[in-house]
Design an enzyme around this catalytic site. Structure first.
Site, PDB file in Angstrom:
ATOM      1  N   LYS A   4      64.964 -37.299 -21.875  1.00  0.00           N
ATOM      2  CA  LYS A   4      64.344 -36.420 -22.881  1.00  0.00           C
ATOM      3  C   LYS A   4      63.454 -37.259 -23.766  1.00  0.00           C
ATOM      4  O   LYS A   4      63.732 -38.443 -23.990  1.00  0.00           O
ATOM      5  CB  LYS A   4      65.438 -35.766 -23.751  1.00  0.00           C
ATOM      6  CG  LYS A   4      64.977 -34.514 -24.457  1.00  0.00           C
ATOM      7  CD  LYS A   4      64.941 -33.376 -23.488  1.00  0.00           C
ATOM      8  CE  LYS A   4      64.859 -32.016 -24.076  1.00  0.00           C
ATOM      9  NZ  LYS A   4      65.281 -31.002 -23.098  1.00  0.00           N
ATOM     10  N   LYS A  41      64.378 -36.783 -15.428  1.00  0.00           N
ATOM     11  CA  LYS A  41      63.646 -35.552 -15.729  1.00  0.00           C
ATOM     12  C   LYS A  41      64.070 -34.990 -17.068  1.00  0.00           C
ATOM     13  O   LYS A  41      65.250 -34.996 -17.422  1.00  0.00           O
ATOM     14  CB  LYS A  41      63.982 -34.534 -14.614  1.00  0.00           C
ATOM     15  CG  LYS A  41      63.093 -33.327 -14.589  1.00  0.00           C
ATOM     16  CD  LYS A  41      61.787 -33.569 -13.876  1.00  0.00           C
ATOM     17  CE  LYS A  41      60.806 -32.433 -14.100  1.00  0.00           C
ATOM     18  NZ  LYS A  41      60.176 -32.487 -15.439  1.00  0.00           N
ATOM     19  N   LYS A  59      72.953 -30.847 -16.457  1.00  0.00           N
ATOM     20  CA  LYS A  59      72.253 -29.631 -16.012  1.00  0.00           C
ATOM     21  C   LYS A  59      71.729 -29.812 -14.587  1.00  0.00           C
ATOM     22  O   LYS A  59      71.947 -28.980 -13.713  1.00  0.00           O
ATOM     23  CB  LYS A  59      71.065 -29.427 -16.980  1.00  0.00           C
ATOM     24  CG  LYS A  59      70.443 -28.079 -16.977  1.00  0.00           C
ATOM     25  CD  LYS A  59      69.222 -28.050 -17.913  1.00  0.00           C
ATOM     26  CE  LYS A  59      69.537 -28.271 -19.371  1.00  0.00           C
ATOM     27  NZ  LYS A  59      68.379 -27.983 -20.258  1.00  0.00           N
ATOM     28  N   SER A  65      60.781 -26.752 -12.358  1.00  0.00           N
ATOM     29  CA  SER A  65      60.084 -28.045 -12.458  1.00  0.00           C
ATOM     30  C   SER A  65      60.284 -28.843 -11.170  1.00  0.00           C
ATOM     31  O   SER A  65      59.361 -29.509 -10.692  1.00  0.00           O
ATOM     32  CB  SER A  65      60.648 -28.883 -13.615  1.00  0.00           C
ATOM     33  OG  SER A  65      60.056 -28.526 -14.831  1.00  0.00           O
ATOM     34  N   HIS A 117      70.569 -42.942 -14.314  1.00  0.00           N
ATOM     35  CA  HIS A 117      69.694 -43.313 -13.194  1.00  0.00           C
ATOM     36  C   HIS A 117      70.372 -43.091 -11.844  1.00  0.00           C
ATOM     37  O   HIS A 117      69.961 -43.688 -10.852  1.00  0.00           O
ATOM     38  CB  HIS A 117      69.281 -44.792 -13.309  1.00  0.00           C
ATOM     39  CG  HIS A 117      68.392 -45.063 -14.488  1.00  0.00           C
ATOM     40  ND1 HIS A 117      68.876 -45.216 -15.767  1.00  0.00           N
ATOM     41  CD2 HIS A 117      67.049 -45.183 -14.583  1.00  0.00           C
ATOM     42  CE1 HIS A 117      67.870 -45.427 -16.589  1.00  0.00           C
ATOM     43  NE2 HIS A 117      66.746 -45.417 -15.910  1.00  0.00           N
ATOM     44  N   HIS A 118      71.419 -42.256 -11.794  1.00  0.00           N
ATOM     45  CA  HIS A 118      72.108 -42.079 -10.509  1.00  0.00           C
ATOM     46  C   HIS A 118      71.206 -41.376  -9.500  1.00  0.00           C
ATOM     47  O   HIS A 118      71.433 -41.433  -8.307  1.00  0.00           O
ATOM     48  CB  HIS A 118      73.416 -41.307 -10.684  1.00  0.00           C
ATOM     49  CG  HIS A 118      73.229 -39.856 -10.975  1.00  0.00           C
ATOM     50  ND1 HIS A 118      72.749 -39.394 -12.174  1.00  0.00           N
ATOM     51  CD2 HIS A 118      73.423 -38.756 -10.205  1.00  0.00           C
ATOM     52  CE1 HIS A 118      72.671 -38.074 -12.120  1.00  0.00           C
ATOM     53  NE2 HIS A 118      73.070 -37.659 -10.953  1.00  0.00           N
ATOM     54  N   ARG A 119      70.191 -40.668 -10.003  1.00  0.00           N
ATOM     55  CA  ARG A 119      69.162 -40.058  -9.153  1.00  0.00           C
ATOM     56  C   ARG A 119      67.807 -40.390  -9.784  1.00  0.00           C
ATOM     57  O   ARG A 119      67.699 -40.433 -11.011  1.00  0.00           O
ATOM     58  CB  ARG A 119      69.296 -38.540  -9.156  1.00  0.00           C
ATOM     59  CG  ARG A 119      70.480 -38.019  -8.378  1.00  0.00           C
ATOM     60  CD  ARG A 119      70.074 -37.702  -6.941  1.00  0.00           C
ATOM     61  NE  ARG A 119      71.153 -37.058  -6.223  1.00  0.00           N
ATOM     62  CZ  ARG A 119      72.120 -37.708  -5.571  1.00  0.00           C
ATOM     63  NH1 ARG A 119      72.177 -39.012  -5.583  1.00  0.00           N
ATOM     64  NH2 ARG A 119      73.064 -37.028  -4.930  1.00  0.00           N
TER      65      ARG A 119
HETATM   66  N1  GLU Z   1      62.856 -28.778 -21.470  1.00  0.00           N
HETATM   67  C1  GLU Z   1      63.496 -28.048 -20.425  1.00  0.00           C
HETATM   68  C2  GLU Z   1      64.995 -28.244 -20.501  1.00  0.00           C
HETATM   69  O1  GLU Z   1      65.541 -28.599 -21.516  1.00  0.00           O
HETATM   70  C3  GLU Z   1      62.899 -28.331 -19.071  1.00  0.00           C
HETATM   71  C4  GLU Z   1      63.002 -29.723 -18.590  1.00  0.00           C
HETATM   72  C5  GLU Z   1      62.217 -30.022 -17.303  1.00  0.00           C
HETATM   73  O2  GLU Z   1      61.689 -29.107 -16.708  1.00  0.00           O
HETATM   74  O3  GLU Z   1      62.172 -31.204 -16.952  1.00  0.00           O
HETATM   75  O4  GLU Z   1      65.700 -27.946 -19.566  1.00  0.00           O
END
Ligand code: GLU
Length: 481
Positions: free
Chosen positions: A115, A79, A103, A372, A73-75
């Site tokens: 995720k 996502k 990433k 995204s 949760h640092h940002r």
């Molecule tokens: N599922 C993609 C990934 O593993 C995209 C994730 C996203 O766009 O939030 O990077």
């Protein structure tokens, strides 16, 4: 028998992605100047929502398992994609969430990592059942505050796509009626539902840009015995799904690479003269399979592609493909990880000892989440990219061309003038932003390799860059004075 059992246990350990990511983190952590407690906080998965939910299938109640892991949760928001697969489990979801954190940090996308997954077979489940699963799953997330434009923003992953994202945004908007930014609750939507041009190809295109950056450095190419640039490079791609198809097609059309091998779940194709990727895609759409495509040798073993003689191998299907079992037989000079976690740590050790350059997943497949981020930004700004500036830029370019014509006395042909003064569309800006993002991230990794003694591979460098940024942001939050 005992040996066999021992081997299975060993293998199970090697194939556990959660442990693999922990090992990658531990390898990089000594190169980061941060408190041990802070490093522990960064590597731990903060939240896991694990649940079951019922769906009515042909008049009978069927239970499904679902997860959403929030790694960091640092940002905010957090996502990461939603995976539909029969093979998914809690450890995998947590591992994939942590990869999302690193990433995003690496490519300067200001999100924490998350995720989600549902244990189901997306290819054999009827569409109407998939819709019920998706809507119910979204409802469960909304109920526990695990989805929302400022909280947690899902996206496609293996087994999901635009269609599922459209169902998710529709369900979310129904629950949060009137919420101004509701479109930003999920990315990877169809363009007509608040999506952005270029999101579908984004991960594959990011793979291409990442390879372009890696192949542009003459010292690295010299060491590998390769020429600079992607032109003429012999490439094998494992997978023919969304990421693999776009990566292969763009590498061929824009990079001039020769795609000599394609691997799918049911076998491989090989043609040393090159496979026409767009024609193969048409063939697969028509027949359902890559098999039967003219001019190719067909190999039954789906993993044979990993051992084909080539310059670049792009594993862009699933995790745990290059392991201690087959890494010694990989002949590629560059392994470009389009998938998440395709190389196990033991497989990686073998590749590195052979001098193979590995472009790590958290760098190479970051194109999806990068675009995204552009989509989310578009949603919360409620305006398409380029809308304000396009006409202004076209006018400015025409004035510049008028000046050049008057100085040279040579008028430009109308089609040439139009091409030079067209102004950017959304897709142009998305591609430009994506390429720049990949190039900057590659430079940051190379800088760490050049300046930190002992960091000799790109994955460790990528983790060092990412952990450093997360540590700084936690420190600035004041949690660790
Ligand atoms: N599922 C993609 C990934 O593993 C995209 C994730 C996203 O766009 O939030 O990077």
């Amino acid at each position: 028998m005992a040996t066999q059992e021992a081997k299975t246990v060993d293998n199970a350990d090697e194939l556990n992605m959660y442990k693999a990511v922990a090992r990658q983190f531990e390898k990089a952590a000594p190169f980061v100047d941060a408190d041990k407690g802070l490093l522990d906080q960064i590597s731990a998965c903060n939240n896991l929502y694990s649940f079951t939910f019922p769906v009515l299938v042909e008049g009978k109640v069927q239970m499904f398992e679902g997860w959403r892991a929030e790694h960091s949760h640092h940002r905010k928001p957090l996502k990461g994609g939603i995976r539909y697969s029969l093979h998914v489990d809690e450890d995998e979801v947590k591992a994939l969430a942590s990869l999302m954190t690193y990433k995003c940090a690496l490519v300067n996308v200001p999100f924490g990592g998350s995720k989600g997954a549902v244990k189901c077979d997306p290819y054999r489940t009827p569409v109407e059942v998939l819709e019920k699963i998706t809507r119910r799953y979204t409802f469960e997330l909304a109920h526990k505050n695990f989805i929302g434009p400022g909280v947690n923003v899902p996206a496609p992953d293996m087994g999901t796509g635009e269609r599922e994202m459209a169902w998710m945004v529709d369900t979310y908007s129904t629950i949060h009626h009137g919420e101004l930014d509701a479109f930003a609750c999920v990315t990877g939507k169809p363009v007509s539902q608040g999506g952005i041009s270029g999101r579908t190809e984004a991960t594959g295109r990011g793979v291409y840009y990442g390879i372009v950056e890696a192949c542009a450095r003459d010292d690295d190419m010299d060491r590998l015995g390769l020429s600079v640039g992607t032109e003429g490079k012999r490439v094998v791609v494992q997978g023919f799904g969304n990421v693999a198809y776009h990566a292969a097609s763009i590498l061929q059309k824009e990079g001039g690479a020769k795609i000599i091998g394609i691997g799918e779940y049911n076998g491989c194709l090989y043609n040393p003269d090159g496979i026409d990727i767009d024609a193969l895609q048409e063939h697969r759409k028509k027949t359902g399979y890559i098999q039967g495509f003219p001019g190719c040798e067909e190999i039954e073993d789906p993993k044979a592609c990993l051992e084909m003689d080539c310059d670049i191998l792009v594993p862009a299907a699933i995790e745990n493909q290059i392991t201690s079992d087959n890494a010694a037989r990989v002949k590629a000079k560059i392994v470009a990880e389009g998938a998440n976690g395709p190389t196990t740590p033991s497989g990686e050790e073998i590749l590195l000892s052979k001098g193979v350059m590995i472009l790590p997943d958290i760098f190479l497949n970051a194109g999806g989440v990068t675009v995204s981020y552009f989509e989310w930004t578009k949603n919360i700004s409620h305006m398409r990219f380029g809308r304000m500036a396009k006409r202004f830029e076209v006018g400015r370019d025409h004035r510049m061309l008028d000046l050049i014509e008057s100085v040279t006395g040579k008028p430009l042909a109308a089609d040439r003038r139009e091409a030079l003064a067209s102004g950017p569309n959304e897709i142009d800006l998305v591609r430009s932003g994506l390429w720049n993002t990949m190039a900057d991230a590659y430079d940051e990794m190379k800088e760490v390799m050049a300046n930190k003694e002992g960091v000799n591979d790109l994955r460790t460098a990528a983790f060092v860059v990412a952990i450093n940024k997360i540590a700084t942001s936690y420190e600035q939050l004041g949690i660790f004075p």
